[in-house]
Design a protein around this motif. Structure first.
Motif, PDB file in Angstrom:
ATOM      1  N   UNK A  55      -8.190  -4.735   2.333  1.00 30.53           N
ATOM      2  CA  UNK A  55      -7.220  -5.453   3.152  1.00 30.53           C
ATOM      3  C   UNK A  55      -6.847  -6.786   2.514  1.00 30.53           C
ATOM      4  N   UNK A  56      -7.837  -7.476   1.969  1.00 30.49           N
ATOM      5  CA  UNK A  56      -7.586  -8.742   1.271  1.00 30.49           C
ATOM      6  C   UNK A  56      -6.651  -8.535   0.084  1.00 30.49           C
ATOM      7  N   UNK A  57      -6.856  -7.469  -0.638  1.00 24.39           N
ATOM      8  CA  UNK A  57      -6.031  -7.169  -1.808  1.00 24.39           C
ATOM      9  C   UNK A  57      -4.554  -7.067  -1.410  1.00 24.39           C
ATOM     10  N   UNK A  58      -4.275  -6.316  -0.359  1.00 26.04           N
ATOM     11  CA  UNK A  58      -2.889  -6.149   0.086  1.00 26.04           C
ATOM     12  C   UNK A  58      -2.323  -7.453   0.662  1.00 26.04           C
ATOM     13  N   UNK A  59      -3.131  -8.177   1.420  1.00 27.00           N
ATOM     14  CA  UNK A  59      -2.663  -9.436   2.010  1.00 27.00           C
ATOM     15  C   UNK A  59      -2.354 -10.469   0.931  1.00 27.00           C
ATOM     16  N   UNK A 102       6.758  -5.904   3.742  1.00 23.00           N
ATOM     17  CA  UNK A 102       6.353  -5.369   5.047  1.00 23.00           C
ATOM     18  C   UNK A 102       5.310  -4.260   4.907  1.00 23.00           C
ATOM     19  N   UNK A 103       5.429  -3.452   3.873  1.00 32.28           N
ATOM     20  CA  UNK A 103       4.466  -2.375   3.657  1.00 32.28           C
ATOM     21  C   UNK A 103       3.116  -2.929   3.183  1.00 32.28           C
ATOM     22  N   UNK A 104       3.145  -3.932   2.332  1.00 35.37           N
ATOM     23  CA  UNK A 104       1.897  -4.567   1.893  1.00 35.37           C
ATOM     24  C   UNK A 104       1.158  -5.189   3.073  1.00 35.37           C
ATOM     25  N   UNK A 137       6.017   4.330   1.307  1.00 30.88           N
ATOM     26  CA  UNK A 137       6.919   3.212   1.003  1.00 30.88           C
ATOM     27  C   UNK A 137       6.470   2.484  -0.267  1.00 30.88           C
ATOM     28  N   UNK A 138       5.170   2.232  -0.369  1.00 35.94           N
ATOM     29  CA  UNK A 138       4.648   1.499  -1.525  1.00 35.94           C
ATOM     30  C   UNK A 138       4.679   2.324  -2.810  1.00 35.94           C
ATOM     31  N   UNK A 139       4.630   3.625  -2.661  1.00 37.61           N
ATOM     32  CA  UNK A 139       4.724   4.484  -3.841  1.00 37.61           C
ATOM     33  C   UNK A 139       6.086   4.319  -4.513  1.00 37.61           C
ATOM     34  N   UNK A 140       7.128   4.207  -3.688  1.00 40.20           N
ATOM     35  CA  UNK A 140       8.479   4.053  -4.222  1.00 40.20           C
ATOM     36  C   UNK A 140       8.846   2.598  -4.503  1.00 40.20           C
ATOM     37  N   UNK A 141       8.272   1.697  -3.723  1.00 39.31           N
ATOM     38  CA  UNK A 141       8.576   0.282  -3.915  1.00 39.31           C
ATOM     39  C   UNK A 141       7.288  -0.532  -3.734  1.00 39.31           C
ATOM     40  N   UNK A 142       6.515  -0.689  -4.804  1.00 41.62           N
ATOM     41  CA  UNK A 142       5.195  -1.323  -4.719  1.00 41.62           C
ATOM     42  C   UNK A 142       5.206  -2.781  -4.251  1.00 41.62           C
ATOM     43  N   UNK A 143       6.356  -3.426  -4.299  1.00 40.37           N
ATOM     44  CA  UNK A 143       6.414  -4.830  -3.899  1.00 40.37           C
ATOM     45  C   UNK A 143       7.189  -5.023  -2.597  1.00 40.37           C
ATOM     46  N   UNK A 144       7.049  -4.093  -1.691  1.00 39.50           N
ATOM     47  CA  UNK A 144       7.703  -4.188  -0.385  1.00 39.50           C
ATOM     48  C   UNK A 144       6.792  -4.971   0.563  1.00 39.50           C
TER      49      UNK A 144
END
Length: 127
Positions: free
Chosen positions: A56-60, A38-40, A29-36
């Motif tokens: 985990x902190x990076x994504x949060x 729910x996926x982050x 999902x993030x490969x196609x839409x990096x700013x999604x």
């Protein structure tokens, strides 16, 4: 539309504790839409369960910056900083509480966080 479906499928795998499949779907999902959002957030949860706190902190943090009015990213940020022993967790828990205490779906979580805030403020182990 596919990134949303991958993210939704990943959430199902995550609730079933199938972290490997959930991670694959979130990454797709993030490969196609990096700013999604729910996926982050989902990737942050998976990485937390894998004890990869820095990632985990990076994504949060990305999720929180992307959707600052969504409470869930602040809860996981609070959990992560609490695990690191940092008093910054108080700020994120408070933000989660502020955004969710009036939300009927999050009211129980908000009460838990409120109790945790009181406990952590008394606890001298938090730096």
């Amino acid at each position: 539309m596919l990134p949303y479906l991958n993210s939704l499928e990943a959430e199902i795998y995550l609730t079933q504790e199938d972290l490997a499949l959930a991670e694959i779907r979130y990454r797709e999902a993030l490969k196609e839409q990096p700013l999604l959002y729910s996926a982050l957030l989902g990737m942050s949860h998976i990485l937390l369960k894998q004890k990869k706190l820095c990632l985990s902190l990076k994504y949060a943090h990305r999720a929180a910056r992307l959707s600052p009015d969504e409470a869930d990213s602040y809860k996981i940020l609070g959990e992560l900083y609490e695990l690191k022993g940092s008093k910054i967790c108080l700020r994120y828990y408070q933000k989660f509480y502020d955004l969710s205490f009036m939300d009927p779906e999050k009211k129980a979580q908000a009460k838990e966080i409120q109790a945790k805030l009181v406990k952590l403020k008394k606890n001298k182990k938090i730096l």
